[in-house]
Design a protein around this motif. Structure first.
Motif, short mmCIF file in Angstrom:
data_model
loop_
_atom_site.label_atom_id
_atom_site.label_comp_id
_atom_site.label_asym_id
_atom_site.label_seq_id
_atom_site.Cartn_x
_atom_site.Cartn_y
_atom_site.Cartn_z
N LEU B 253 0.79 -1.11 0.05
CA LEU B 253 -0.05 -0.09 0.07
C LEU B 253 0.80 1.19 -0.12
CD1 LEU B 253 -2.89 1.14 0.06
CD2 LEU B 253 -2.64 1.06 2.51
N MET B 254 1.97 1.13 0.62
CA MET B 254 2.89 2.37 0.69
C MET B 254 3.55 2.73 -0.62
SD MET B 254 4.31 1.67 4.68
CE MET B 254 3.66 2.12 6.04
N ALA B 255 3.46 1.71 -1.59
CA ALA B 255 4.19 1.93 -2.81
C ALA B 255 3.34 2.62 -3.43
CB ALA B 255 4.81 0.45 -3.31
N THR B 256 2.01 2.85 -3.10
CA THR B 256 1.09 3.75 -3.77
C THR B 256 1.18 4.97 -3.26
OG1 THR B 256 -0.71 3.04 -2.35
CG2 THR B 256 -0.41 1.67 -4.13
N ASP B 257 -0.13 5.86 -3.54
CA ASP B 257 0.14 7.17 -2.95
C ASP B 257 -1.40 7.46 -2.32
OD1 ASP B 257 0.69 9.68 -2.19
OD2 ASP B 257 0.02 10.66 -4.31
N MET B 258 -1.76 6.39 -1.39
CA MET B 258 -3.17 6.50 -0.68
C MET B 258 -2.97 6.76 0.43
SD MET B 258 -5.24 3.36 -2.42
CE MET B 258 -3.94 2.08 -3.19
N ALA B 324 -9.56 0.59 -3.34
CA ALA B 324 -8.23 0.16 -4.04
C ALA B 324 -7.06 -0.16 -2.64
CB ALA B 324 -7.35 1.44 -4.90
N ALA B 325 -7.44 0.42 -1.69
CA ALA B 325 -6.64 -0.09 -0.59
C ALA B 325 -7.09 -1.40 0.01
CB ALA B 325 -6.65 1.06 0.52
N LYS B 326 -8.53 -1.56 -0.10
CA LYS B 326 -8.94 -2.82 0.50
C LYS B 326 -8.63 -3.80 -0.43
CE LYS B 326 -13.32 -4.51 2.06
NZ LYS B 326 -13.44 -5.95 1.21
N ALA B 327 -8.34 -3.75 -1.62
CA ALA B 327 -8.02 -4.75 -2.62
C ALA B 327 -6.75 -5.42 -2.13
CB ALA B 327 -8.05 -4.45 -4.03
N ILE B 328 -5.91 -4.52 -1.73
CA ILE B 328 -4.35 -5.04 -1.19
C ILE B 328 -4.54 -5.86 -0.05
CG2 ILE B 328 -2.21 -4.30 -0.19
CD1 ILE B 328 -2.40 -1.86 -2.32
N PHE B 329 -5.29 -5.21 1.06
CA PHE B 329 -5.60 -6.27 2.26
C PHE B 329 -6.32 -7.42 1.72
CE2 PHE B 329 -3.82 -2.23 3.75
CZ PHE B 329 -3.19 -2.73 4.51
#
Lengths: 229, 730
Positions: B253-258, B324-329
């Motif tokens: 997630l940290m590699a994105t800008d959220m 989008a964040a939830k998709a990662i988790f």
């Protein structure tokens, strides 16, 4: 020459083996998430070390049932070479691709140290760069590496030259003291009958350059390179 | 809702005066949930109310410091757009009650502190203190703690590369488990905890919340008594597998800008994370507690706010990023729940199925917490021990063998072989030397790391002892060739309400500050653990120092192992013959007394600069600092590590015991085939240098004595701990 490294939740040597493969083979491997159901075109499948599924239930037991494992088993049965390191070896056994079981270490403790190993066969795509009986040094890091199989299986493994590595002392003697985890016949690594699937407890990816204080691990990847390229 | 009676207030660890302050701040009687929140936020563990005044005096700045104390961990610049992020934290009380889980969750907590800032953890260390070896609980605690540290770190795939372990009866009822993590991040992708953006979603990720660890922070802020074992349910249970997934998911997630802000839920769980984020950002928060993922049925707002369930994070996301964040988790199969939003109220409003379950102002709790100027007494100075007063009882080689095979100095291999210290394949100096070194992945740079403290010195003279702990860390980093950059401190002391104990704390802070300034070695993070007492008996004051240094090129570094039989051993630094508080005095004379060896910070810096210069110029590849046990023990450790013996000369005059076993500070031994270069460089640097002997053979031979075979010495040195741990129960 392109390898595929399977990444399970809890794998933690996936990056290390990725680096080793890139370093020795010059090509970055595919990194394949466990939920995939098909494999990319590959010359070698690697199951890395770590704690897939937290080692819960039994080391390797849940990973052996991951979606990707059907594809891995099918590819292995069709002759694609498979290398299982540490947790990867445990998964190969749980998946039925190699015989036996890996039990808790004899002293019931996690062991991380360099160990001496005797190369028992060079008749494999994984060890062709060694000499028969060569004494090598590769580190182990595991809690459950105590290899067990019934006497008949061990006898067959011996007879067929399927025992690849055995724990030994620095002079090559396979003593009980050198048998760090209590494995049957000091077994550290075995290969299947077709000599295409190799599982071992030691971590070759951790000794591939002089800064690692050893390069015997590189020889396993170099052997594969020579055999498969 | 329970009534707030004086008993309820007392059981929440609040004093009468503190409760009056609560009433002032609230303008009304708090409900139980609110009282619980005050209780943990104002606990010593979370508020630093006794220590704050003195912590402020520590130097925290240098050109390479990106973030000093006050965030989840300290951040330093290591060049090329990279940063090292690190901190050390204690988990003493839980580890005494339940050693495996206490130690494991200590390791898990400190790793979260580091990766919540955007760093991948690359090295773990620890500083452990146990009671006397003969105490009936010691083996059980040692075994459980080591297994817990290994169990968590090994599963995470982060190498545990260093640490220290000591025994002393003062820890019989209160062991110390301090865990340190060093992580690596890009300087342009570091994450902080200040919440921002009114209306932005507050997101909970990681494990579900259970009833574990409720009031852990309050427990860590009280003295122990015999009933403390009853507090076992307040020890959290760790799940390193979930944390591994949380690490990977967070880094993805940290590699994105959220992410706007992120903070791990450590001590005091959801309470401290939400209050700290809001307070730093100057915003308010509305939390919908019924949306928190729960492990158990029937949980109350009180329990949800105070639970210390592990492997959880709180984040503020940019609006519209939730899916989008939830998709990662989801990929990592972790819970993800929007549990609130930021408001402009500067208040924490706790909602429970649409009703208000609590409503508190944020700043008075988080920042205006009580601060005490506790009375303190200076520790009386002890007399220097004169070397002439000590008679030789046995051949020096026999004394050496005794020390090397003692609980104090024996090999810790039994411990570190249970830790995966090689995973990540960048460990280039393994445990057992001075500092450990991990390569910065894919570069030639190395980070040297160490933990140090000599509590018996601190007890005898807190100022000198505090200085020595910092100097020792500086020396261990220097001995591998690294430039010392910054430290994290873990201040373990007794009850600060006793002036004598507070005096130890104040003295140690003064010593640490002085050393940090002199050595350009600022404090960037830390942790305070007070009330380390059982039934009124305090521990040895233990300000553990975690040091981090940088090697520009891992190809040019030193290790302690002798490498060539024809090398000459040169001691750098001035011998003064200090036997006060020495391991020799303790083990051979059975006396723990005297003034500790004084630290000369000017000389420390001069010798250190010389040694680093010699290593970086590739003149020296073998180096060891002289610490516990003195010169002879240092030589013996170099011999055993390299499996090469040594012949040692004796000085023409003066006490032989002081020469061989004095713990005079600021000294190193180097091995070289070109002693002239070393002694000339030393003369130019105004550093005392003397040739003390030669490497070679299979034994250590002290002038005038029979040789001591290395095999015999190794047996004593390596044998103590395995034999101790394997001996049958009495």
């Amino acid at each position: 020459m392109k390898a595929a490294v399977i990444v399970f939740p809890g794998s933690n040597c996936d990056r290390d083996v990725q680096v080793a493969l890139q370093n020795r083979m010059g090509t970055a491997p595919h990194m394949v998430w466990h939920r995939e159901t098909t494999l990319p075109k590959t010359d070698l499948i690697v199951l890395p070390g770590g704690f897939s599924y937290g080692d819960y239930l039994r080391c390797g037991a849940m990973a052996a049932n991951s979606p990707i494992m059907r594809a891995v088993i099918a590819a292995a049965q069709a002759g694609t070479p498979v290398l299982g390191i540490c947790n990867g070896f445990q998964i190969l056994i749980e998946a039925g691709l190699l015989p036996g079981a890996l039990m808790r270490n004899r002293n019931l403790k996690f062991i991380c140290k360099d160990v001496h190993l005797r190369v028992e066969t060079t008749d494999s795509i994984f060890t062709n760069r060694f000499n028969n009986g060569e004494i090598i040094k590769i580190p182990v890091a595991h809690h459950d590496g105590n290899y067990f199989a019934d006497d008949e299986t061990v006898k067959r493994l011996k007879g067929e030259g399927q025992i690849v590595l055995r724990y030994c002392d620095n002079e090559g003697e396979t003593t009980d003291v050198a048998n760090i985890n209590g494995s049957a016949s000091n077994i550290a690594g075995i290969i299947n009958e077709e000599r295409r699937i190799f599982g071992l407890m030691p971590h070759p990816e951790r000794v591939i350059e002089p800064l690692h204080r050893g390069t015997h691990g590189a020889m396993i990847f170099d052997s594969l390179m020579e055999a498969l390229a | 809702m329970s009534e707030i009676t004086p008993d309820v207030i007392k059981s929440h660890g609040l004093t009468d005066d503190e409760y009056k302050l609560v009433l002032d701040i609230m303008g009304r009687e708090p409900n139980l949930t609110e009282l619980g929140i005050f209780s943990v936020m104002w606990s010593e563990h979370c508020s630093y109310k006794s220590s704050k005044k003195w912590l402020k005096t520590l130097p925290t700045k240098a050109p390479w410091v990106i973030q000093g104390p006050g965030e989840n961990a300290g951040v330093i610049d290591i060049g090329d757009g990279q940063a090292a992020i690190f901190k050390m934290e204690s988990h003493n009380h839980p580890s005494f009650i339940e050693p495996y889980q206490g130690a494991a969750t200590g390791v898990g907590g400190i790793m979260r502190d580091v990766f919540t800032m955007g760093a991948r953890p690359i090295a773990n260390l620890n500083a452990l203190r146990f009671g006397a070896p003969e105490h009936p609980k010691t083996r059980h605690l040692l075994s459980g703690v080591v297994e817990g540290i290994g169990g968590y770190g090994n599963c995470m795939g982060v190498p545990t590369v260093g640490g220290e372990t000591n025994f002393h009866p003062s820890y019989n009822g209160n062991i110390l488990v301090n865990a340190m993590t060093v992580g690596l991040a890009d300087t342009n992708n570091i994450f902080y905890s200040a919440a921002a953006g009114i209306g932005n979603p507050v997101v909970y990720v990681g494990s579900k919340t259970g009833r574990d660890g409720i009031h852990g922070a309050t427990m860590a802020s009280a003295e122990f008594d015999d009933a403390s074992a009853d507090k076992r349910p307040t020890v959290q249970v760790g799940d390193p597998f979930t944390e591994k997934l949380l690490l990977e998911a967070c880094l993805e997630l940290m590699a994105t800008d959220m992410i706007v802000a992120i903070q791990d839920m450590g001590a005091a769980g959801l309470t401290s994370s939400s209050f700290e984020m809001a307070s730093k950002g100057g915003v308010g928060v509305e939390l919908w507690l019924d949306k928190v993922p729960m492990r158990e049925e029937g949980m109350t707002p009180y329990e949800l706010m105070l639970s210390e369930s592990q492997e959880r994070m709180l984040m503020v996301l940019k609006p519209g990023c939730e899916e989008a964040a939830k998709a990662i988790f989801d990929k990592w199969e972790l819970d993800f729940a929007v549990i609130g939003k930021l408001t402009d109220s500067k208040r924490m409003t706790l909602m429970w199925h649409g009703d208000v379950a609590g409503d508190l102002p944020i700043d008075p709790l988080a920042e205006a917490s009580p601060e005490y100027d506790r009375p303190w007494e200076e520790t009386p100075k002890q007399d220097r021990i004169s070397a002439d007063s000590i008679e030789q009882k046995m051949p020096h080689s026999e004394a050496l063998k005794t020390l090397m095979g003692s609980a104090d100095l024996s090999s810790r291999r039994w411990i570190w072989e249970q830790y995966d210290h090689m995973v990540m394949a960048d460990t280039v100096v393994r445990p057992g030397g001075d500092a450990a070194v991990v390569r910065v992945h894919d570069t030639r740079k190395g980070l040297a790391v160490t933990t140090d403290c000599t509590p018996r010195y601190v007890k005898a003279d807190p100022v000198q002892g505090g200085m020595q702990a910092v100097a020792e860390a500086y020396r261990n980093l220097t001995a591998v060739g690294a430039t010392p950059l910054a430290i994290t401190d873990n201040m373990n002391f007794g009850n600060p309400e006793r002036p004598r104990i507070m005096g130890q704390f104040v003295g140690a802070c003064k010593g640490i500050a002085e050393a940090c300034i002199a050595l350009d070695f600022p404090v960037v993070s830390g942790n305070v653990s007070l009330y380390n007492e059982t039934n009124g008996e305090g521990i040895l004051p233990t300000p553990a120092i975690g040091g981090v240094g940088m090697l520009p090129d891992v190809g040019r570094m030193a290790t302690i192992a002798l490498k060539r039989k024809d090398s000459v051993l040169v001691m750098l630094g001035s011998p003064t013959g200090e036997l006060g508080q020495s391991v020799y005095l303790k083990n051979i004379e059975c006396r723990e007394e005297g003034a500790p060896p004084p630290v000369d910070l000017n000389s420390e810096k001069r010798v250190g600069t010389l040694v680093r210069g010699l290593i970086n110029a590739n003149v020296v590849r073998t180096c060891h600092d002289i610490s516990d046990g003195g010169l002879l023990v240092a030589v013996a450790e170099m011999c055993l590590a390299g499996n090469i013996g040594a012949d040692l000369h004796m000085p023409e005059s003066g006490s032989e015991i002081a020469w061989l076993f004095g713990e005079d500070q600021g000294r190193y031994i180097v091995a070289t085939r070109d002693p002239d270069s070393v002694t000339n460089a030393a003369a130019n640097a105004n550093v005392h240098a003397v040739i003390i002997g030669n490497a070679g053979g299979t034994a250590i031979t002290i002038e005038g004595e029979d040789p001591l075979e290395l095999d015999e010495l190794r047996k004593a040195h390596e044998g103590w701990m395995p034999n101790y741990m394997a001996a049958p129960l009495n």
